[in-house]
Design a protein around this motif. Structure first.
Motif, mmCIF file in Angstrom:
data_model
loop_
_atom_site.group_PDB
_atom_site.id
_atom_site.type_symbol
_atom_site.label_atom_id
_atom_site.label_comp_id
_atom_site.label_asym_id
_atom_site.label_seq_id
_atom_site.Cartn_x
_atom_site.Cartn_y
_atom_site.Cartn_z
ATOM 1 N N TYR A 150 0.828 -1.204 0.000
ATOM 2 C CA TYR A 150 0.000 0.000 0.000
ATOM 3 C C TYR A 150 0.863 1.255 0.000
ATOM 4 N N ILE A 153 -1.386 7.079 2.740
ATOM 5 C CA ILE A 153 -2.709 7.682 2.572
ATOM 6 C C ILE A 153 -2.605 9.199 2.388
ATOM 7 N N ASP A 154 -1.694 9.835 3.153
ATOM 8 C CA ASP A 154 -1.499 11.284 3.047
ATOM 9 C C ASP A 154 -1.096 11.666 1.620
ATOM 10 N N LYS A 155 -1.778 12.652 1.036
ATOM 11 C CA LYS A 155 -1.572 12.994 -0.370
ATOM 12 C C LYS A 155 -0.136 13.429 -0.669
ATOM 13 N N ARG A 158 2.047 10.379 -0.434
ATOM 14 C CA ARG A 158 1.765 9.509 -1.578
ATOM 15 C C ARG A 158 2.452 10.036 -2.835
ATOM 16 N N GLU A 180 -4.330 -0.672 -3.354
ATOM 17 C CA GLU A 180 -5.015 0.305 -2.510
ATOM 18 C C GLU A 180 -6.274 -0.342 -1.944
ATOM 19 N N THR A 181 -6.756 0.181 -0.831
ATOM 20 C CA THR A 181 -8.051 -0.243 -0.312
ATOM 21 C C THR A 181 -9.085 0.031 -1.395
ATOM 22 N N ARG A 184 -10.792 3.328 -2.271
ATOM 23 C CA ARG A 184 -9.964 4.492 -2.602
ATOM 24 C C ARG A 184 -9.293 4.347 -3.968
ATOM 25 N N ASN A 187 -9.472 7.428 -6.444
ATOM 26 C CA ASN A 187 -8.612 8.538 -6.013
ATOM 27 C C ASN A 187 -7.144 8.242 -6.308
ATOM 28 N N LEU A 188 -6.757 6.971 -6.113
ATOM 29 C CA LEU A 188 -5.361 6.622 -6.366
ATOM 30 C C LEU A 188 -5.029 6.764 -7.851
#
Length: 242
Positions: A150, A153-155, A158, A180-181, A184, A187-188
């Motif tokens: 993974y 999470i923080d943009k 990332r 990724e989960t 999400r 968004n990824l």
């Protein structure tokens, strides 16, 4: 003087499962069915889904006779040796993944490590691996690739990690794989297309082995124009910069 023969240790079978809600024997070989039918002790991540999977494979197997050990984020390291105790008595144990292959992006790796330390034979069974299936079908570098799990999470973190992986890909000619989960995923993909270079290839491999399977490799510039909904769909992402 009485002679005592040492008991041959049982084996630890690494039992793969399906990647989604399809019939198990559509994607799993008959050898998995035989092991399931012959095995009573299992190490599993979730009892309910494990019992459901076993029932699909072997409907006549008596669920009341199954012995299940739970291995998840709440399991303490001190508990693990007990899970392999049947092997010391000559009884086989099955390590069952929630999806795909045990011990690959899966907590089962600790049990496999312990089995080797205890001289218990480890037997991997054939089954689907979303990571390998994705790299197989990506058209990217199947000779050199890295699975990174993974991303942060923080943009901002990332973005830094995506840049780092893209740089590694270019320097080593190495495909970089991550996940990724599922909720999400959209968004990824958006973050990837906005962060990497326009010419960097991105592979999206979604719902592998399922009727809704989607696999596509395009430059980042083209992904920015393509509409695909990955929400709550198990997806593998791969980037490669040449």
């Amino acid at each position: 003087m009485t002679e005592f023969k040492s008991v041959q240790k049982g084996k630890l079978y690494l039992i793969p499962t399906t990647l989604g809600d399809n019939a198990p024997l559509e994607v799993l070989p008959i050898s998995v069915k035989k092991v399931i039918e012959d095995t009573r002790f299992y190490i599993v991540e979730n009892e309910k889904s494990a019992r459901r999977f076993i029932k699909k494979i072997s409907p006549k197997k008596q669920q009341s006779l199954l012995e299940l050990f739970l291995l998840n984020k709440f399991t303490q390291p001190i508990e693990l040796p007990e899970f392999l105790e049947p092997c010391n008595r000559g009884i086989d144990v099955g390590l069952l993944s929630e999806a795909g292959c045990p011990a690959v992006a899966d907590p089962g790796a600790e049990i496999v490590k312990l089995a080797h330390e205890k001289d218990i034979r480890v037997v991997p069974l054939v089954g689907p691996s979303s990571i390998l299936m994705a790299i197989m079908s990506s058209g990217l570098n199947g000779q050199s690739f890295s699975f990174n799990g993974y991303l942060p999470i923080d943009k901002n973190e990332r973005k830094k990690e995506l840049k780092r992986l893209e740089r590694l890909s270019f320097e080593r000619d190495q495909s970089q794989i991550f996940i990724e989960t599922p909720y999400r995923n959209n968004n990824l993909l958006e973050d990837i297309t906005k962060t990497v270079s326009a010419e960097t290839k991105i592979c999206v491999a979604c719902d592998l082995t399922l009727p809704t399977e989607f696999i596509k490799t395009l430059p980042a510039s083209q992904w920015a124009k393509k509409k695909v909904d990955l929400h709550k769909r198990p997806t593998i992402f791969i980037i490669h910069k040449s």
